[in-house]
Design a protein around this motif. Structure first.
Motif, PDB file in Angstrom:
ATOM      1  N   GLU A 261       0.829  -1.202   0.000  1.00  0.00           N
ATOM      2  CA  GLU A 261       0.000   0.000   0.000  1.00  0.00           C
ATOM      3  C   GLU A 261       0.864   1.253   0.000  1.00  0.00           C
ATOM      4  O   GLU A 261       0.598   2.215  -0.732  1.00  0.00           O
ATOM      5  CB  GLU A 261      -0.923  -0.013   1.226  1.00  0.00           C
ATOM      6  CG  GLU A 261      -1.865   1.185   1.332  1.00  0.00           C
ATOM      7  CD  GLU A 261      -2.947   1.170   0.271  1.00  0.00           C
ATOM      8  OE1 GLU A 261      -3.568   2.216   0.061  1.00  0.00           O
ATOM      9  OE2 GLU A 261      -3.168   0.111  -0.349  1.00  0.00           O
ATOM     10  N   SER A 262       1.923   1.262   0.793  1.00  0.00           N
ATOM     11  CA  SER A 262       2.816   2.423   0.837  1.00  0.00           C
ATOM     12  C   SER A 262       3.574   2.581  -0.463  1.00  0.00           C
ATOM     13  O   SER A 262       3.777   3.702  -0.951  1.00  0.00           O
ATOM     14  CB  SER A 262       3.804   2.292   1.997  1.00  0.00           C
ATOM     15  OG  SER A 262       3.149   2.395   3.235  1.00  0.00           O
ATOM     16  N   ILE A 263       4.011   1.471  -1.031  1.00  0.00           N
ATOM     17  CA  ILE A 263       4.756   1.522  -2.292  1.00  0.00           C
ATOM     18  C   ILE A 263       3.915   2.166  -3.392  1.00  0.00           C
ATOM     19  O   ILE A 263       4.428   2.890  -4.247  1.00  0.00           O
ATOM     20  CB  ILE A 263       5.218   0.108  -2.693  1.00  0.00           C
ATOM     21  CG1 ILE A 263       6.361  -0.345  -1.782  1.00  0.00           C
ATOM     22  CG2 ILE A 263       5.656   0.059  -4.148  1.00  0.00           C
ATOM     23  CD1 ILE A 263       6.823  -1.761  -2.030  1.00  0.00           C
ATOM     24  N   LYS A 264       2.621   1.932  -3.355  1.00  0.00           N
ATOM     25  CA  LYS A 264       1.733   2.518  -4.362  1.00  0.00           C
ATOM     26  C   LYS A 264       1.838   4.042  -4.364  1.00  0.00           C
ATOM     27  O   LYS A 264       1.945   4.663  -5.428  1.00  0.00           O
ATOM     28  CB  LYS A 264       0.293   2.092  -4.071  1.00  0.00           C
ATOM     29  CG  LYS A 264      -0.740   2.721  -4.990  1.00  0.00           C
ATOM     30  CD  LYS A 264      -2.116   2.150  -4.720  1.00  0.00           C
ATOM     31  CE  LYS A 264      -2.612   2.577  -3.358  1.00  0.00           C
ATOM     32  NZ  LYS A 264      -3.997   2.093  -3.104  1.00  0.00           N
ATOM     33  N   TYR A 265       1.864   4.653  -3.183  1.00  0.00           N
ATOM     34  CA  TYR A 265       1.962   6.114  -3.107  1.00  0.00           C
ATOM     35  C   TYR A 265       3.363   6.601  -3.471  1.00  0.00           C
ATOM     36  O   TYR A 265       3.515   7.651  -4.100  1.00  0.00           O
ATOM     37  CB  TYR A 265       1.587   6.588  -1.698  1.00  0.00           C
ATOM     38  CG  TYR A 265       0.149   6.299  -1.332  1.00  0.00           C
ATOM     39  CD1 TYR A 265      -0.892   6.971  -1.970  1.00  0.00           C
ATOM     40  CD2 TYR A 265      -0.180   5.349  -0.377  1.00  0.00           C
ATOM     41  CE1 TYR A 265      -2.216   6.703  -1.651  1.00  0.00           C
ATOM     42  CE2 TYR A 265      -1.501   5.076  -0.048  1.00  0.00           C
ATOM     43  CZ  TYR A 265      -2.509   5.758  -0.690  1.00  0.00           C
ATOM     44  OH  TYR A 265      -3.810   5.489  -0.386  1.00  0.00           O
ATOM     45  N   VAL A 266       4.378   5.859  -3.097  1.00  0.00           N
ATOM     46  CA  VAL A 266       5.750   6.241  -3.440  1.00  0.00           C
ATOM     47  C   VAL A 266       5.933   6.225  -4.953  1.00  0.00           C
ATOM     48  O   VAL A 266       6.577   7.119  -5.529  1.00  0.00           O
ATOM     49  CB  VAL A 266       6.762   5.294  -2.763  1.00  0.00           C
ATOM     50  CG1 VAL A 266       8.176   5.612  -3.233  1.00  0.00           C
ATOM     51  CG2 VAL A 266       6.674   5.405  -1.249  1.00  0.00           C
ATOM     52  N   VAL A 267       5.361   5.231  -5.607  1.00  0.00           N
ATOM     53  CA  VAL A 267       5.462   5.121  -7.062  1.00  0.00           C
ATOM     54  C   VAL A 267       4.841   6.343  -7.739  1.00  0.00           C
ATOM     55  O   VAL A 267       5.384   6.882  -8.717  1.00  0.00           O
ATOM     56  CB  VAL A 267       4.771   3.824  -7.528  1.00  0.00           C
ATOM     57  CG1 VAL A 267       4.475   3.872  -9.016  1.00  0.00           C
ATOM     58  CG2 VAL A 267       5.640   2.624  -7.212  1.00  0.00           C
ATOM     59  N   ILE A 268       3.707   6.796  -7.235  1.00  0.00           N
ATOM     60  CA  ILE A 268       3.052   7.978  -7.807  1.00  0.00           C
ATOM     61  C   ILE A 268       3.943   9.201  -7.672  1.00  0.00           C
ATOM     62  O   ILE A 268       4.100   9.992  -8.615  1.00  0.00           O
ATOM     63  CB  ILE A 268       1.693   8.217  -7.125  1.00  0.00           C
ATOM     64  CG1 ILE A 268       0.732   7.067  -7.437  1.00  0.00           C
ATOM     65  CG2 ILE A 268       1.083   9.544  -7.585  1.00  0.00           C
ATOM     66  CD1 ILE A 268      -0.576   7.135  -6.677  1.00  0.00           C
ATOM     67  N   ILE A 269       4.562   9.375  -6.518  1.00  0.00           N
ATOM     68  CA  ILE A 269       5.428  10.535  -6.288  1.00  0.00           C
ATOM     69  C   ILE A 269       6.647  10.481  -7.195  1.00  0.00           C
ATOM     70  O   ILE A 269       7.031  11.479  -7.824  1.00  0.00           O
ATOM     71  CB  ILE A 269       5.854  10.596  -4.810  1.00  0.00           C
ATOM     72  CG1 ILE A 269       4.636  10.881  -3.935  1.00  0.00           C
ATOM     73  CG2 ILE A 269       6.922  11.667  -4.594  1.00  0.00           C
ATOM     74  CD1 ILE A 269       4.926  10.817  -2.461  1.00  0.00           C
ATOM     75  N   ILE A 270       7.276   9.325  -7.292  1.00  0.00           N
ATOM     76  CA  ILE A 270       8.485   9.181  -8.111  1.00  0.00           C
ATOM     77  C   ILE A 270       8.201   9.516  -9.573  1.00  0.00           C
ATOM     78  O   ILE A 270       8.992  10.191 -10.238  1.00  0.00           O
ATOM     79  CB  ILE A 270       9.037   7.751  -7.989  1.00  0.00           C
ATOM     80  CG1 ILE A 270       9.629   7.531  -6.599  1.00  0.00           C
ATOM     81  CG2 ILE A 270      10.092   7.479  -9.050  1.00  0.00           C
ATOM     82  CD1 ILE A 270      10.057   6.111  -6.343  1.00  0.00           C
ATOM     83  N   SER A 271       7.069   9.081 -10.078  1.00  0.00           N
ATOM     84  CA  SER A 271       6.761   9.298 -11.490  1.00  0.00           C
ATOM     85  C   SER A 271       6.301  10.721 -11.782  1.00  0.00           C
ATOM     86  O   SER A 271       6.436  11.198 -12.910  1.00  0.00           O
ATOM     87  CB  SER A 271       5.687   8.308 -11.952  1.00  0.00           C
ATOM     88  OG  SER A 271       4.506   8.469 -11.197  1.00  0.00           O
ATOM     89  N   SER A 272       5.769  11.413 -10.788  1.00  0.00           N
ATOM     90  CA  SER A 272       5.213  12.756 -11.005  1.00  0.00           C
ATOM     91  C   SER A 272       6.183  13.881 -10.689  1.00  0.00           C
ATOM     92  O   SER A 272       6.054  14.981 -11.236  1.00  0.00           O
ATOM     93  CB  SER A 272       3.948  12.939 -10.146  1.00  0.00           C
ATOM     94  OG  SER A 272       2.994  11.946 -10.411  1.00  0.00           O
ATOM     95  N   LEU A 273       7.144  13.642  -9.818  1.00  0.00           N
ATOM     96  CA  LEU A 273       8.004  14.713  -9.318  1.00  0.00           C
ATOM     97  C   LEU A 273       8.772  15.448 -10.413  1.00  0.00           C
ATOM     98  O   LEU A 273       8.782  16.688 -10.420  1.00  0.00           O
ATOM     99  CB  LEU A 273       8.975  14.143  -8.271  1.00  0.00           C
ATOM    100  CG  LEU A 273       9.776  15.171  -7.472  1.00  0.00           C
ATOM    101  CD1 LEU A 273       8.850  16.111  -6.723  1.00  0.00           C
ATOM    102  CD2 LEU A 273      10.724  14.469  -6.501  1.00  0.00           C
ATOM    103  N   PRO A 274       9.424  14.774 -11.363  1.00  0.00           N
ATOM    104  CA  PRO A 274      10.175  15.522 -12.390  1.00  0.00           C
ATOM    105  C   PRO A 274       9.300  16.475 -13.197  1.00  0.00           C
ATOM    106  O   PRO A 274       9.723  17.584 -13.530  1.00  0.00           O
ATOM    107  CB  PRO A 274      10.752  14.411 -13.272  1.00  0.00           C
ATOM    108  CG  PRO A 274      10.829  13.222 -12.375  1.00  0.00           C
ATOM    109  CD  PRO A 274       9.622  13.322 -11.499  1.00  0.00           C
TER     110      PRO A 274
END
Length: 297
Positions: A261-274
């Motif tokens: 569940e936590s990884i799901k949110y981390v993945v969203i941040i990693i892909s959106s940040l740049p």
């Protein structure tokens, strides 16, 4: 009487401004809250997130999900691949779209109406997935970087926007004067047109770069070598593996589910940040270019 009319107009203007301000605040909250929630959820204890206890600020901060994601070497490989695909793909897109849009914007181009008809037709009808795959395969681009950047070298909508910008904002008289002074078509494009087209170029860079950064479907179809996976496909793999491990494992099942569940949110941040970091640098040109290129002409 006039004084009363003025006061009424001022009060109406104040009411209008108040309503507009309230709507603007509401829109900001609606747009900003999901982003803040995702950031908070990525740092919070996943059990609290699943129980609905995390509303705005993170609770019981943990970096376990970030450690799991960033210790994965595929993430960094995917980042590198996506940066390369985005830079090369955007450069190709910008060059090809400019070289197509400028001639189509010139009133002295014979048959430009017919050409634009067939170009616009591709927005509504395409060859389909199987013919596209066969074409890419016959060109020898399957399982290579070129399968991700060549087939979409020109986006029809972006071509129309850039063509409209050239027509609306580059006076034809300037181009005629340049020709009279002995300027060739190539020099006219590079020395006159492009320096006057910075807003629309910024728009095209942002549109194409974001498209390449978020793209995963073409890679899913054409790429088999995991070393060539772009970031989005790598993150998809990481998320699917973490969820599968949580379901298949009988040891520490609850902790694995929470970690997934936590990884799901981390993945969203990693892909959106740049993309979020890039936007402020082109915002001024982006707004101007979209308004002029889309609404005029």
């Amino acid at each position: 009487m006039k004084e009363l009319t003025r006061k009424k107009m001022k009060s109406d203007e104040k009411l209008f401004d108040a309503i507009v301000g309230a709507l603007a605040v509401l829109i900001v909250v609606v747009v900003l809250y999901p982003l803040l929630f995702i950031v908070s959820a990525s740092f919070s204890d996943p059990a609290l997130v699943l129980n609905g206890e995390v509303i705005l600020l993170p609770k019981q901060i943990t970096l376990e999900a970030y450690r799991n994601v960033f210790h994965n070497n595929q993430i960094w490989n995917g980042y590198g691949n996506t940066i390369v695909y985005t830079l090369i793909g955007t450069a190709i897109n910008l060059i090809m779209t400019t070289l197509a849009a400028y001639p189509l914007s010139r009133p002295d181009l014979p048959g430009r109406g017919s050409i634009m008809f067939f170009v616009t037709l591709t927005m509504f009808f395409s060859g389909g997935l199987i013919p596209s795959y066969l074409l890419v395969k016959n060109l020898g681009m399957v399982n290579t970087m070129w399968s991700l950047v060549i087939p979409g070298a020109i986006a029809t909508y972006n071509l129309i926007v850039m063509r409209t910008y050239f027509q609306s904002n580059i006076p034809w008289e300037i181009q005629e004067a340049a020709h009279i002074d002995g300027c060739s078509n190539w020099k006219l494009l590079t020395h006159v047109i492009l320096p006057l087209s910075k807003p629309i170029l910024a728009v095209m860079v942002l549109f194409y770069a974001v498209g390449h950064w978020n793209s995963y479907f073409n890679a899913l179809i054409y790429i088999r070598n995991k070393d060539l996976y772009p970031l989005q496909l790598v993150l998809r793999e990481v998320l699917m593996v973490s969820q599968a491990d949580a379901v298949d494992s009988n040891v520490g099942l609850e902790s694995k589910v929470l970690l997934a569940e936590s990884i799901k949110y981390v993945v969203i941040i990693i892909s959106s940040l740049p993309v979020l970091l890039m936007y402020p640098f082109v915002q001024k040109h982006f707004v101007k270019g979209v308004m002029i290129g889309s609404l005029k002409g």
